[in-house]
Structure formats: structure tokens, C-alpha cells
Design an enzyme around this catalytic site. Structure first.
Site, mmCIF file in Angstrom:
data_model
loop_
_atom_site.group_PDB
_atom_site.id
_atom_site.type_symbol
_atom_site.label_atom_id
_atom_site.label_comp_id
_atom_site.label_asym_id
_atom_site.label_seq_id
_atom_site.Cartn_x
_atom_site.Cartn_y
_atom_site.Cartn_z
ATOM 1 N N ASP A 21 57.949 32.205 15.538
ATOM 2 C CA ASP A 21 57.465 32.049 14.161
ATOM 3 C C ASP A 21 58.192 33.045 13.265
ATOM 4 O O ASP A 21 58.131 34.253 13.483
ATOM 5 C CB ASP A 21 55.947 32.292 14.122
ATOM 6 C CG ASP A 21 55.422 32.474 12.704
ATOM 7 O OD1 ASP A 21 56.005 31.879 11.774
ATOM 8 O OD2 ASP A 21 54.436 33.218 12.540
ATOM 9 N N ASP A 29 58.487 27.751 14.279
ATOM 10 C CA ASP A 29 59.181 26.884 13.327
ATOM 11 C C ASP A 29 60.645 26.712 13.723
ATOM 12 O O ASP A 29 61.153 27.364 14.645
ATOM 13 C CB ASP A 29 59.060 27.442 11.910
ATOM 14 C CG ASP A 29 59.380 28.928 11.827
ATOM 15 O OD1 ASP A 29 60.489 29.319 12.226
ATOM 16 O OD2 ASP A 29 58.510 29.699 11.364
ATOM 17 N N ASP A 98 61.986 13.945 20.505
ATOM 18 C CA ASP A 98 60.900 13.173 21.096
ATOM 19 C C ASP A 98 60.706 11.892 20.289
ATOM 20 O O ASP A 98 60.644 11.927 19.058
ATOM 21 C CB ASP A 98 59.592 13.982 21.062
ATOM 22 C CG ASP A 98 59.061 14.277 22.455
ATOM 23 O OD1 ASP A 98 58.783 13.306 23.169
ATOM 24 O OD2 ASP A 98 58.915 15.454 22.811
ATOM 25 N N ASP A 328 52.883 19.854 29.163
ATOM 26 C CA ASP A 328 51.656 19.150 29.539
ATOM 27 C C ASP A 328 51.044 19.634 30.852
ATOM 28 O O ASP A 328 50.023 19.096 31.287
ATOM 29 C CB ASP A 328 51.927 17.642 29.671
ATOM 30 C CG ASP A 328 51.977 16.943 28.319
ATOM 31 O OD1 ASP A 328 51.371 17.463 27.365
ATOM 32 O OD2 ASP A 328 52.634 15.891 28.230
#
Length: 552
Positions: A21, A29, A98, A328
Site C-alpha cells: 500500500d 495498490d 484474471d 484461496d
């Protein structure tokens, strides 16, 4: 076997929300990725897979897209993305994005229109059904607990959502939907993107009639009902013909429900569908009847059989993906290694495993320094929607919640989403503000800065192993044979081609082990080990030791 750049590549996965960040708002970001590009390049990787940075309400942290052509201002907007793509290409790195094409956000303009009325032109972009017997159209459950159907009061119908209720599934039967998705893919390729990781792509074709599932185990429901629908290969061939085949790019499909029988159908070179898939045979290896929050023990033999079986079905037919963790799943060293006494050794062993198997290798951010699972004291410290829904369901069923918290500690997706540990400053150098998810407290001794200074660190071992793989094509394209299918602590295999022959040994245990085989030990020389302690016998290994032996 055809040689391709993406077969030889090592891919580094970035989950941007947790990477770095630069604004102090606690959320990673794109500027943070730009800041660390030289670090990523220094690993020796070739490709960055960037998790979703599109406009999104973030019900599922970006996997609920509200605009496919807009980069979220949360991550820096379009200017930041354009700069990232330009700088990556200047440094010789490729960018894979993605593609989330099974579903959109319920805040996407298509769904906002679709729910206005049954005769809206966008209604058929999604899957709507009347209820049955005062309830949902069938007994399907969501991947994130509860029914896979949500009732819409205004039009008095249910819509399908395999994931959260804010992620309605698209209707791929509608040719307009397919055209929309193909146009999105083409848009990003024209901007210079080098490929797509396709989220749950195995789920886009639904079974005819949407019948009730009859399976008790959710993983069986995925394989037989949700995945591999009757038109899945038609859709993928159409996408390939219309868009993918026109560009020099790579594609990897996330494939829940893809198994040994149907896997080759997705990636066979002559079939012209996808380049690779992520199967989950090893990642779901501990799932019980209740799924990942019903964990069951597994053996090393179970684990290595997965890799052996998949290598066997794909050899000469297609190409595989080699990974042990992502955004995940739990941290790989906590799941498949020993994140306590043998933290460093087992993290290096797993790196050796990744980088000596056949297939394109994927490294998830933080694994290169051996980041571990986290054990937050309270469920209030967790963010992941899957975790929170599982917790709520467990409470409703009257489970022992202290025991369930222990399961959360091992299974939650937030294990992989704690901020990257850059140094031992406040918040691990991730952010000057309050991180969106708490930092793992062990950042003070597991961090990039500390490992940069240590030539024997996990980080520097990753660099060595990536370079070693690249210097030895036999580890990329060569044949594979498992030599110890029934040994409970050792995983030993041979990798060879005309130019190189290697024996790779891994000791997945806390005790010394010796590989007993009908091989002449003096025919091999030690080419690489994750430990500095080298036994005189090439076939003997210390706890959590890996050895790569080269035939002489």
C-alpha cells in the site's frame, strides 16, 4: 512436445490488496506493485498473474466485477495500470490478468437491467427460475454456504449464484453473453496484456434442466453437477477460435471439478481450448463430506499420487500447472510443510518440489519468504466471506465454536491474504495506515528485508532454484517417473531427457530417511540441496531435506 514460452515460465501471483500500500489507506495498490517490480524481477520469474483490479464493490474482494473495462480507483485507476504494463514489458515481464466470466457483481450494469423486469433485454444474461414448493428451484448450495439461489421480490423469481448472492451467474447459453465476454478479452489483449487466468471457468456450462444434486459430499456435487457442463468445450473452443488463437498469449483455467478423466479435454494441444488448467486434486485432498471446513487427514502417498497421476494423463497430450498455494488456500508451508521447528527447511523443500516437476510453476506472493498461516484470536479479525459464512453456518448448527476457530486457523483463505511481510517496521512495511486485514505477528522475524541479508534464506533459495530450473530444461520438459509410490515419508522421482538426467529426493518427515533402491549411488553427484549438511550417502536425507542428484 512443442516448446512454448509459457511452458518455460515461472509465474508470480500478486494479490494486490495485500501486496503493498503506497497511499496509507490500508489497501494494497498498483503503485505498490510498481514499487516492487525490481524485487519481483530479481526472483527470476517471467510472468506476473495479477488478481482482479477491476471496478468492484468487493463482496468477494474483486471477484465480483461491476465493470470489466475499468480499473478500480481503489487500486490506482487506469493510469496506474497502464504504467504497470509498460514498466513490466520494459523489464521483460509479462502480465496475466484474471478473467471472471462465470459471474458478475450484482452491481454490474447488465444485472441492474436484468432485474428490472422479466422482459428486459438483459434478463437472459443471467439464470432466472421460478421457485418450487415454496422454495428455491433446486437443492444446490453455494460454494460459500447456504442456497445457491436468491429470491428477487420485484420479479418473483430466483437467480442462480454459485458464490455469494452478490455474484449472479452469467447465462453462457445466450450468445450475446459469450460475445460480451469475448469482446472484453480482446479489449485487454489489444492493450497488451499477455494472457488470462480464467476464474472457475469449468463452471460456465450448466447441466440441462438444473436437476437436484444427489451427492452428500460437496466436492462430488462440484464434479458431477456444477463443473464440466454439456457445452463447456463448445464454449472454450469458440473463445479460442474467436479471440485466443489470434494472440501470442497464455491461458490457464481455474478448474474446480476438473479431474483426471476430463482434464486432458481442456488442455489437449490439438483441441484448441486452454493452455493449462489448475486442478484441485491436491488442494482438496483434506476435504471431508462438509468440504474444506470439515478437514480430514491425508498421507504423503495420497499427495504424491496426485502429481504422478496428472503427469501421466497430460504427458504428450497437454500441459500442467504446478502450484501448492494461492489466494484461496492456506499457506503452503503450514499445510504441506512444518512451519515450526523445520520452517526454513520445509519451505525450501516445497520450493524444490515446485521447481522440479513438469508443468508451468506458480509461486504465490509471500511463499518465497515462507509466510505462514495466521491464528487470529477472534472471528472478528477475519474478512473472508467464505470463512464468515462457514462460521455463521457452524453457529446455527450448534457446533463447538472454539474447536471451529481452530479449523478456521488452518483453513481460512485469509491465511494467504495477510499483508506481505516486507520488513520489521510497523505493519510489516505493508502500509503506514491500518491494514485492511491484520498482519501476521511473525513478521518481525519472517520478512523480505531480513532474508535479503541472509545468503541461506528461503528467499535466496527460491532465486537459486528458479535459476537452476531455467538452466536445466530437463526439469521443464523432461520425462517424469515416481520411484517410491508407497514410501510414507519420501517422495523420490526421476526427471530426464536427452540432455540431462536427475534424481530428486524429498524427505517429508522429522526423522532422517534413506532411499533404498536398485540404483548405483556412485552414479550420481549432488547438484542441489536445501540443506548445507550433506551426508556422505547421496540417498540419505536429514529431516525435511531435498536433494537433486545428477547422473554422471
Amino acid at each position: 512436445m512443442k516448446k512454448k514460452w509459457w511452458k518455460e515460465s515461472v509465474v508470480y501471483q500478486v494479490y494486490p490488496r495485500s501486496f503493498r500500500d503506497t497511499t496509507g489507506n490500508g489497501v494494497g495498490d498498483i503503485w505498490g506493485i510498481l514499487e516492487k517490480l525490481d524485487y519481483i524481477k530479481s526472483l527470476g520469474v517471467d510472468v506476473i498473474w495479477l488478481c482482479p483490479v477491476y471496478e468492484s464493490p468487493n463482496d468477494d474482494n474483486g471477484y465480483d466485477i461491476s465493470h470489466y473495462r475499468k480499473i478500480s480507483e481503489d487500486f490506482g485507476g487506469q493510469n496506474a495500470f497502464d504504467e504497470l504494463l509498460e514498466q513490466m514489458h520494459k523489464k521483460g515481464l509479462k502480465l496475466v490478468m484474471d478473467l471472471v466470466a462465470n459471474h458478475t457483481s450484482d452491481e454490474h450494469a447488465w444485472f441492474q437491467e436484468a432485474k428490472k423486469s422479466k422482459d428486459n433485454p438483459f434478463r437472459d444474461y443471467y439464470i432466472w427460475k421460478d421457485g418450487k414448493n415454496g422454495g428455491p428451484p433446486n437443492n444446490w448450495t453455494s460454494f460459500f454456504s447456504g442456497s445457491a439461489w436468491e429470491y428477487d421480490e420485484a420479479t418473483q423469481q430466483y437467480y442462480l449464484h454459485y458464490f455469494t448472492k452478490k455474484q449472479p451467474d452469467l447465462n453462457w447459453e445466450n450468445p450475446k453473453v459469450r460475445r460480451e465476454i469475448f469482446d472484453v478479452v480482446e479489449y485487454w489483449f489489444e492493450k497488451g496484456v499477455d494472457g488470462f487466468r480464467m476464474d472457475v471457468i469449468s463452471l460456465i456450462s450448466k447441466p440441462e434442466g438444473l436437476p437436484n444434486t444427489k451427492y452428500e459430499k460437496f466436492q462430488d456435487t462440484i464434479v458431477h453437477d456444477y463443473a464440466n457442463g454439456p457445452k463447456i468445450h463448445d464454449y472454450l473452443k469458440e473463445m479460442n477460435q474467436e479471440v485466443l488463437s489470434k494472440y501470442d498469449i497464455m491461458t490457464v483455467g481455474e478448474g474446480p471439478g476438473i479431474d483426471l478423466k476430463n482434464g486432458p479435454l481442456y488442455v489437449g494441444e490439438e483441441r484448441k481450448e486452454l493452455d493449462m488448467v489448475f486442478h484441485f486434486d491436491h488442494m482438496f485432498i483434506d476435504c471431508g463430506i462438509g468440504g474444506k471446513y470439515d478437514p480430514q487427514p491425508f498421507t504423503l502417498n495420497d499427495f504424491k499420487q496426485v502429481f504422478t497421476n496428472w503427469d501421466d494423463v497430460l504427458k504428450d497430450k497437454g500441459w500442467g500447472s504446478i502450484f501448492l498455494g494461492n489466494h484461496d488456500f492456506s499457506r503452503m508451508v503450514s499445510r504441506f510443510g512444518d512451519d515450526g521447528r523445520y520452517h526454513q527447511a520445509s519451505a525450501k523443500l516445497l520450493a524444490t518440489l515446485l521447481l522440479t516437476l513438469r508443468g508451468t510453476v506458480y509461486v504465490y506472493q509471500g511463499d518465497e519468504i515462507g509466510m505462514t498461516n495466521v491464528a487470529f484470536d477472534s472471528i472478528s479479525d477475519y474478512n473472508d466471506v467464505e470463512t464468515l459464512n462457514a462460521w455463521k453456518e457452524a453457529e446455527q448448527q450448534g457446533e463447538d465454536m472454539d474447536a471451529f476457530l481452530s479449523i478456521v486457523h488452518s483453513q481460512s483463505r485469509d491465511n494467504a491474504r495477510t499483508p506481505v511481510q516486507w520488513n520489521d517496521d510497523k505493519n510489516a512495511g505493508f502500509s503506514k495506515g491500518e491494514p485492511w486485514l491484520k498482519v501476521n505477528p511473525n513478521y518481525t522475524h519472517i520478512n523480505v528485508a531480513k532474508q535479503e541479508q541472509d545468503p541461506n534464506s528461503i528467499l535466496n533459495y527460491y532465486r537459486e532454484m528458479i535459476a537452476f530450473r531455467k538452466a536445466n530444461p530437463a526439469l521443464v520438459y523432461g520425462n517424469y517417473a515416481c520411484l517410491d509410490e508407497n514410501h510414507g515419508q519420501l517422495y523420490v522421482y526421476r526427471r530426464w531427457d536427452a540432455d540431462g538426467d536427475f534424481l530428486v529426493l524429498h524427505n517429508f518427515s522429522d526423522a532422517p530417511q534413506t532411499f533404498n533402491a536398485d540404483l548405483k549411488e556412485n552414479n550420481y553427484t549432488l547438484a542441489k540441496s536445501n540443506l548445507n549438511t550433506n551426508k556422505l550417502n547421496n540417498f540419505s536425507l536429514d529431516p525435511w531435506q531435498s536433494k537433486i542428484l545428477k547422473i554422471v
